[in-house]
Design a protein around this motif. Structure first.
Motif, PDB file in Angstrom:
ATOM      1  N   UNK A 181       0.834  -1.098  -0.071  1.00  0.00           N
ATOM      2  CA  UNK A 181      -0.120  -0.202  -0.049  1.00  0.00           C
ATOM      3  C   UNK A 181       0.883   1.198   0.088  1.00  0.00           C
ATOM      4  N   UNK A 182       0.686   1.926  -1.035  1.00  0.00           N
ATOM      5  CA  UNK A 182       1.622   3.296  -1.107  1.00  0.00           C
ATOM      6  C   UNK A 182       0.757   4.074  -0.116  1.00  0.00           C
ATOM      7  N   UNK A 183       1.505   4.921   0.538  1.00  0.00           N
ATOM      8  CA  UNK A 183       1.216   5.654   1.586  1.00  0.00           C
ATOM      9  C   UNK A 183       1.658   7.124   1.891  1.00  0.00           C
ATOM     10  N   UNK A 184       1.178   8.023   2.033  1.00  0.00           N
ATOM     11  CA  UNK A 184       1.846   9.284   2.470  1.00  0.00           C
ATOM     12  C   UNK A 184       1.638   9.516   4.267  1.00  0.00           C
ATOM     13  N   UNK A 191      -3.270  16.837  -1.232  1.00  0.00           N
ATOM     14  CA  UNK A 191      -3.085  16.240  -2.519  1.00  0.00           C
ATOM     15  C   UNK A 191      -1.732  16.031  -3.186  1.00  0.00           C
ATOM     16  N   UNK A 192      -1.104  17.494  -3.023  1.00  0.00           N
ATOM     17  CA  UNK A 192       0.169  17.496  -3.697  1.00  0.00           C
ATOM     18  C   UNK A 192       1.207  16.535  -3.194  1.00  0.00           C
ATOM     19  N   UNK A 218      -8.071  14.439   2.551  1.00  0.00           N
ATOM     20  CA  UNK A 218      -9.646  14.675   2.803  1.00  0.00           C
ATOM     21  C   UNK A 218     -10.636  14.462   1.549  1.00  0.00           C
ATOM     22  N   UNK A 219     -11.568  14.072   1.799  1.00  0.00           N
ATOM     23  CA  UNK A 219     -12.473  13.898   0.678  1.00  0.00           C
ATOM     24  C   UNK A 219     -12.226  12.583  -0.293  1.00  0.00           C
ATOM     25  N   UNK A 220     -12.739  12.403  -1.377  1.00  0.00           N
ATOM     26  CA  UNK A 220     -12.574  11.173  -2.154  1.00  0.00           C
ATOM     27  C   UNK A 220     -12.031  11.497  -3.639  1.00  0.00           C
ATOM     28  N   UNK A 221     -11.687  12.633  -3.915  1.00  0.00           N
ATOM     29  CA  UNK A 221     -10.781  12.756  -5.190  1.00  0.00           C
ATOM     30  C   UNK A 221      -9.482  11.832  -5.339  1.00  0.00           C
TER      31      UNK A 221
END
Length: 289
Positions: A181-184, A191-192, A218-221
Motif C-alpha cells: 500500500x502506497x501511503x503518505x 493532495x500535492x 480529505x474527501x474522495x478525489x
C-alpha cells in the motif's frame, strides 16, 4: 501481477478494487460505537473493516513528540494519545469480530507488537495489516509473516530500498502473500504530497505483489484517481461522525455518506476503464447506424 486472496476475495489486477474502512480506534473504546462503525461500513459498500490493536507502553516512549496536531491537547505526546484509547480488551475484540461476521463483512486489525499479533492470530483473522511505522522493524515483520496469513503492508516514509528489504524479509519466511500500500504519513495529507505515480513504480518493481493505496487525504478525489491508475486495494479512514471526540482520526475520516460516494465512484471508474481496444461499442450502435 500476482494475486492475493483474503477471506475469499481475490485481490489483484482484473479483480474489483478491495475497499477497506480503516476504523482504527474510532470506536473510542465503546463497543456500541464499534458496532455502529461495522454496520455503517457494511451498509456503505466496504469489503472489510479494520481496527487497531495495541497497548501504549508497547508502542511509544513517553516522550515521543506527535507528528500530528490535536487542538485540545497541543503539548501532548504520542504516548498520551495512544494511552487514551488502548483499553479495548480481548473480549471486546471478539465481540466486534463476531458482530462483523453476522453482517458478512471481513474484520481484521493492525497489531503493533508481537503479543497483539499472537492474539489476533488466535482469532483467525483473514489478514494482518502492518503499519508504515513497522515496515523497517524486520523482527516484527518476521513474526507477522510466520503466521502464514496475507499481509497488507503500508509503506509511508519508505524508500524503494526499504520496501524491497521488507518484502524480502517477509518472503524469506515462506509467506508471499503481500499487498503493498502506497501511503503518505501526513494527517490529513494534502493532495500535492500523495504522489500516486509511486504506485506505478511499485507495480513495476514488485510485479508479484498487488499494489494499492492507504489514503490520508480529505474527501474522495484521491481514492478515485488511485482506482483509475489501477489500485487493487484502497484503505480510507472511517467514522460515523467527524465531530466525535476521542480518537484524533475522526475529523480526517470519511463519514458514511462520503464513504458511500467513494465506493460508488470507485465502481464507476472500474466500469469506465473498460477495454484497451478502440472501436464502436454496444452503447454507440444506435448512433453508429
Amino acid at each position: 501481477m500476482s494475486s492475493v486472496t483474503v477471506g475469499g476475495r481475490v485481490i489483484g489486477a482484473g479483480h474489483p478494487c478491495f475497499v477497506i474502512t480503516e476504523a482504527g480506534v474510532n470506536h473510542n473504546e465503546d463497543l456500541d460505537l464499534g458496532k455502529a462503525l461495522i454496520r455503517a461500513a457494511k451498509e456503505n459498500g466496504a469489503d472489510a473493516i479494520k481496527f487497531q490493536t495495541y497497548k501504549a507502553e508497547r508502542l511509544s516512549t513517553r516522550s515521543a513528540p506527535r507528528y500530528w496536531v490535536e487542538p485540545g491537547d497541543p503539548d501532548g505526546t504520542q504516548f498520551d494519545t495512544f494511552a487514551r484509547l488502548d483499553r479495548l480488551d480481548e473480549a471486546g475484540h471478539r465481540e466486534l469480530q463476531a458482530y462483523a461476521r453476522t453482517l458478512g463483512i471481513l474484520w481484521f486489525s493492525t497489531p503493533f507488537d508481537e503479543e497483539s499479533v499472537d492474539f489476533l492470530d488466535s482469532l483467525d483473522v483473514p489478514a494482518f495489516k502492518v503499519a508504515s511505522a513497522d515496515m523497517t522493524c524486520h523482527p516484527f515483520l518476521e513474526h507477522v509473516a510466520r503466521k502464514g496469513r496475507p499481509i497488507f503492508l503500508s509503506t509511508g516514509t519508505a524508500t524503494l530500498g526499504e520496501v524491497e528489504e521488507a518484502v524480502r524479509v517477509i518472503r524469506d519466511t515462506g509467506n508471499g502473500q503481500i499487498v503493498l500500500l502506497h501511503c503518505t504519513l501526513s494527517y490529513p495529507c494534502p493532495p500535492e504530497a500523495i504522489n500516486l505515480r509511486a504506485m506505478l513504480t511499485m507495480r513495476e518493481v514488485f510485479p508479484q505483489c498487488p499494489v494499492g493505496l492507504s489514503d490520508h487525504s480529505l474527501g474522495i478525489p484521491v481514492p478515485l484517481a488511485a482506482a483509475a491508475l489501477g489500485a487493487t486495494t484502497i484503505e480510507k479512514h472511517f467514522t460515523v461522525d467527524k465531530g466525535l471526540p476521542g480518537s484524533p482520526d475522526h475529523h480526517l475520516s470519511a463519514d458514511p455518506a462520503e464513504f458511500r460516494a467513494m465506493v460508488e465512484g470507485i465502481r464507476a471508474v472500474e466500469a469506465a476503464l473498460g477495454s484497451p481496444g478502440k472501436g464502436p461499442v454496444d452503447a454507440e450502435m444506435a448512433a453508429y447506424r
